[in-house]
Design a protein around this motif. Sequence first.
Motif, PDB file in Angstrom:
ATOM      1  N   LEU A  96       2.755  13.547  -5.936  1.00  0.00           N
ATOM      2  CA  LEU A  96       1.536  13.270  -5.195  1.00  0.00           C
ATOM      3  C   LEU A  96       1.422  11.760  -4.994  1.00  0.00           C
ATOM      4  O   LEU A  96       1.465  10.992  -5.947  1.00  0.00           O
ATOM      5  CB  LEU A  96       0.310  13.794  -5.947  1.00  0.00           C
ATOM      6  CG  LEU A  96      -1.054  13.432  -5.336  1.00  0.00           C
ATOM      7  CD1 LEU A  96      -1.235  14.075  -3.971  1.00  0.00           C
ATOM      8  CD2 LEU A  96      -2.200  13.821  -6.286  1.00  0.00           C
ATOM      9  N   TYR A  97       1.258  11.354  -3.735  1.00  0.00           N
ATOM     10  CA  TYR A  97       1.089   9.942  -3.384  1.00  0.00           C
ATOM     11  C   TYR A  97      -0.342   9.748  -2.876  1.00  0.00           C
ATOM     12  O   TYR A  97      -0.763  10.400  -1.916  1.00  0.00           O
ATOM     13  CB  TYR A  97       2.086   9.505  -2.323  1.00  0.00           C
ATOM     14  CG  TYR A  97       3.525   9.487  -2.805  1.00  0.00           C
ATOM     15  CD1 TYR A  97       4.066   8.355  -3.374  1.00  0.00           C
ATOM     16  CD2 TYR A  97       4.332  10.622  -2.674  1.00  0.00           C
ATOM     17  CE1 TYR A  97       5.394   8.337  -3.817  1.00  0.00           C
ATOM     18  CE2 TYR A  97       5.650  10.608  -3.111  1.00  0.00           C
ATOM     19  CZ  TYR A  97       6.169   9.467  -3.688  1.00  0.00           C
ATOM     20  OH  TYR A  97       7.481   9.462  -4.132  1.00  0.00           O
ATOM     21  N   ILE A  98      -1.065   8.867  -3.550  1.00  0.00           N
ATOM     22  CA  ILE A  98      -2.430   8.524  -3.137  1.00  0.00           C
ATOM     23  C   ILE A  98      -2.413   7.085  -2.637  1.00  0.00           C
ATOM     24  O   ILE A  98      -1.939   6.181  -3.318  1.00  0.00           O
ATOM     25  CB  ILE A  98      -3.415   8.674  -4.305  1.00  0.00           C
ATOM     26  CG1 ILE A  98      -3.418  10.124  -4.794  1.00  0.00           C
ATOM     27  CG2 ILE A  98      -4.814   8.253  -3.882  1.00  0.00           C
ATOM     28  CD1 ILE A  98      -4.329  10.353  -5.979  1.00  0.00           C
ATOM     29  N   TYR A  99      -2.973   6.884  -1.423  1.00  0.00           N
ATOM     30  CA  TYR A  99      -2.918   5.577  -0.766  1.00  0.00           C
ATOM     31  C   TYR A  99      -4.307   4.937  -0.722  1.00  0.00           C
ATOM     32  O   TYR A  99      -5.302   5.585  -0.417  1.00  0.00           O
ATOM     33  CB  TYR A  99      -2.374   5.722   0.658  1.00  0.00           C
ATOM     34  CG  TYR A  99      -0.952   6.224   0.705  1.00  0.00           C
ATOM     35  CD1 TYR A  99       0.112   5.347   0.612  1.00  0.00           C
ATOM     36  CD2 TYR A  99      -0.699   7.590   0.835  1.00  0.00           C
ATOM     37  CE1 TYR A  99       1.413   5.807   0.651  1.00  0.00           C
ATOM     38  CE2 TYR A  99       0.600   8.059   0.881  1.00  0.00           C
ATOM     39  CZ  TYR A  99       1.661   7.162   0.781  1.00  0.00           C
ATOM     40  OH  TYR A  99       2.949   7.626   0.814  1.00  0.00           O
ATOM     41  N   SER A 100      -4.305   3.676  -1.044  1.00  0.00           N
ATOM     42  CA  SER A 100      -5.502   2.850  -0.873  1.00  0.00           C
ATOM     43  C   SER A 100      -5.043   1.550  -0.214  1.00  0.00           C
ATOM     44  O   SER A 100      -3.848   1.336   0.007  1.00  0.00           O
ATOM     45  CB  SER A 100      -6.172   2.578  -2.221  1.00  0.00           C
ATOM     46  OG  SER A 100      -7.385   1.881  -2.020  1.00  0.00           O
ATOM     47  N   GLY A 101      -5.971   0.658   0.129  1.00  0.00           N
ATOM     48  CA  GLY A 101      -5.555  -0.556   0.826  1.00  0.00           C
ATOM     49  C   GLY A 101      -6.611  -1.635   0.846  1.00  0.00           C
ATOM     50  O   GLY A 101      -7.708  -1.510   0.285  1.00  0.00           O
TER      51      GLY A 101
END
Length: 326
Positions: A150-155
């Motif tokens: 599972l890849y969770i992206y923030s920025g």
Amino acid sequence: MEKIEENNSRISISFEVIRYITLYYFSIAVLLTIIQIIMEYNDIRQNISSSIQEITSSFNESLTNSLWEFNDTQTHTILTGILESPSVMGVRLVGIDGRTIVQLGQTIEEDYKPIDNIFLKYVSPQRLFSFEKVLSKNLNGSGQEVIGSLYIYSGNKIILDQLSRIIFYILINSILKTISLWTILMLFFNRRIKRPLNSLVSRIKTINPQNPESIDIKEAKNTEEIYQIVTSFNNLIRELKNYKEVLEAIIENKTELLKEKNIEVRTLINKLENAQGQIINQEKNSSIHLENFPNIPETWQNDQLFKKWNKLNYIKQALCQLQYVH
């Protein structure tokens, strides 16, 4: 008393102090603000990282079971719930073979655009960073088996949104501090420096140069520097008055001496005038004597009288000039 020429090109000491303090304060404030923003950025990013770790810990078991059971509806629902978190910009579920099973929101593969500038790349809203969580199923007696990731992206967009509110309060705080500093400095310098100096200058302008007197201002009792200026000025006034008294005494003494010398000169002149009268009388008597005694050389007798006359006349002129000079 000669009027002091006004020069409007001079700068007030209050303005100069405020200008320098503001310049240095502004420079230090900008530096500290930048440092504070960097620290806030790192804190927000750390908070986002902690929040995502809590999310993955909360949904790890349910997401693993749904993926193990091939329950696509439940898997999609769980990922949608993760995406609704304020710290998450995108999610991507990858199978064990590396194939993307579900992808929601903004991810690096689709929306990230590389930026060459290092600084812009670091602060750009387009910049994303991902958090990976390996999904594994606990099999009875066989240990853990990896079934996907599972890849969770923030920025930076989330960080800058939160940081913009903090920056607003930082700027308001800095502006209020600067205005307060200006106000305090203006009140302080007007009360402690400008007002006493203006009072001191006004008192100095009213001093009579023929009879200077010491000055006293009430502000000198509270400020050491103003007290030192007033004390030094009063000491100068006292010394000048002492010098004036000494000079007046010297002039008076010289005047008395000149009067005495004039009296002596006048006495000598009177004596010379009497001597001249006697010489004239002798000359007249000599003329009579020459008539009675023709054998005495007339030229010799006249020359002697003439020399005496010239000598007395020269002394008289010298004394008259001496009297004139004095």
